[in-house]
Design a protein around this motif. Structure first.
Motif, PDB file in Angstrom:
ATOM      1  N   TYR A 170      -9.492 -47.593  -7.787  1.00 37.95           N
ATOM      2  CA  TYR A 170      -8.365 -47.687  -8.726  1.00 37.95           C
ATOM      3  C   TYR A 170      -7.083 -47.200  -8.062  1.00 37.95           C
ATOM      4  O   TYR A 170      -6.032 -47.821  -8.188  1.00 37.95           O
ATOM      5  N   ARG A 171      -7.161 -46.071  -7.372  1.00 36.93           N
ATOM      6  CA  ARG A 171      -5.962 -45.500  -6.745  1.00 36.93           C
ATOM      7  C   ARG A 171      -5.398 -46.399  -5.652  1.00 36.93           C
ATOM      8  O   ARG A 171      -4.207 -46.355  -5.362  1.00 36.93           O
TER       9      ARG A 171
ATOM     10  N   ASP B  58      -2.523 -51.682  -6.842  1.00 35.88           N
ATOM     11  CA  ASP B  58      -1.170 -51.663  -7.394  1.00 35.88           C
ATOM     12  C   ASP B  58      -1.222 -51.914  -8.890  1.00 35.88           C
ATOM     13  O   ASP B  58      -0.447 -51.349  -9.661  1.00 35.88           O
TER      14      ASP B  58
ATOM     15  N   ALA C 137      -8.753 -46.749 -14.969  1.00 39.77           N
ATOM     16  CA  ALA C 137      -7.582 -47.080 -14.140  1.00 39.77           C
ATOM     17  C   ALA C 137      -6.363 -46.286 -14.585  1.00 39.77           C
ATOM     18  O   ALA C 137      -5.626 -45.742 -13.751  1.00 39.77           O
TER      19      ALA C 137
ATOM     20  N   ARG D 164      -2.791 -45.841 -12.780  1.00 43.00           N
ATOM     21  CA  ARG D 164      -2.523 -47.230 -12.421  1.00 43.00           C
ATOM     22  C   ARG D 164      -2.200 -48.062 -13.653  1.00 43.00           C
ATOM     23  O   ARG D 164      -2.829 -47.914 -14.699  1.00 43.00           O
TER      24      ARG D 164
ATOM     25  N   ARG E 265       5.781 -50.406 -12.526  1.00 46.68           N
ATOM     26  CA  ARG E 265       4.379 -50.043 -12.277  1.00 46.68           C
ATOM     27  C   ARG E 265       4.204 -48.529 -12.319  1.00 46.68           C
ATOM     28  O   ARG E 265       3.256 -48.017 -12.923  1.00 46.68           O
TER      29      ARG E 265
ATOM     30  N   GLY F 148       2.016 -46.606 -15.045  1.00 45.61           N
ATOM     31  CA  GLY F 148       0.910 -45.764 -14.585  1.00 45.61           C
ATOM     32  C   GLY F 148       0.985 -44.372 -15.191  1.00 45.61           C
ATOM     33  O   GLY F 148      -0.014 -43.825 -15.657  1.00 45.61           O
TER      34      GLY F 148
END
Length: 141
Positions: free
Chosen positions: A18-19, A22, A40, A45, A91, A95
């Motif tokens: 997950y890390r 993107d 996630a 994320r 993003r 996140g």
């Protein structure tokens, strides 16, 4: 798939995957309780999910419409991914919003307390109201 695509297979700890992403995408036709987007988001994320029961409920309120796409609509999915992949600040913000949402709405202690309350209610066991986190330390990573 092209050679640049790696199929990870089974893993005991999906967090590094997950890390490394993107954006995490869950293009489902149906879901029970979608854990992948929660995992996630816990890793900070952003996610894009299809608008089906189980996946829809995993998202925080106030998310952009592009994070939720109609099922079986590859064009909408492509547009959502393109938007997120081209906008790093968005993003990053999504996140952070997703991680905060998971920590508040899906914390293990909260879920455990809710299940315990259901059992107490079914068994007719009276309890005093519980003040969240009273006397407990919360540790987040």
């Amino acid at each position: 798939a092209p050679a640049s695509v790696e199929f990870a297979g089974a893993t005991s700890d999906p967090a590094p995957w997950y890390r490394a992403a993107d954006v995490v995408v869950l293009p489902s036709r149906w879901e029970g309780m979608a854990l992948a987007p929660l995992e996630a988001m816990a890793c900070g994320r952003p996610v894009v999910v299809t608008d089906v029961d189980g996946a829809r409920e995993s998202l925080p309120a106030g998310r952009p419409p592009s994070c939720l796409v109609p099922p079986e609509d590859p064009g909408a999915l492509a547009r959502a991914l393109t938007e997120l992949l081209q906008d790093e600040p968005l993003r990053t913000a999504l996140g952070a919003q997703g991680r905060a949402h998971v920590l508040v709405a899906h914390d293990l202690r909260h879920a455990t307390d809710a299940v315990t309350d259901v059992y107490r209610e079914l068994l007719g066991v009276a309890t005093a109201p519980v003040v969240p986190n009273e006397g407990r330390k919360c540790i987040t990573t």
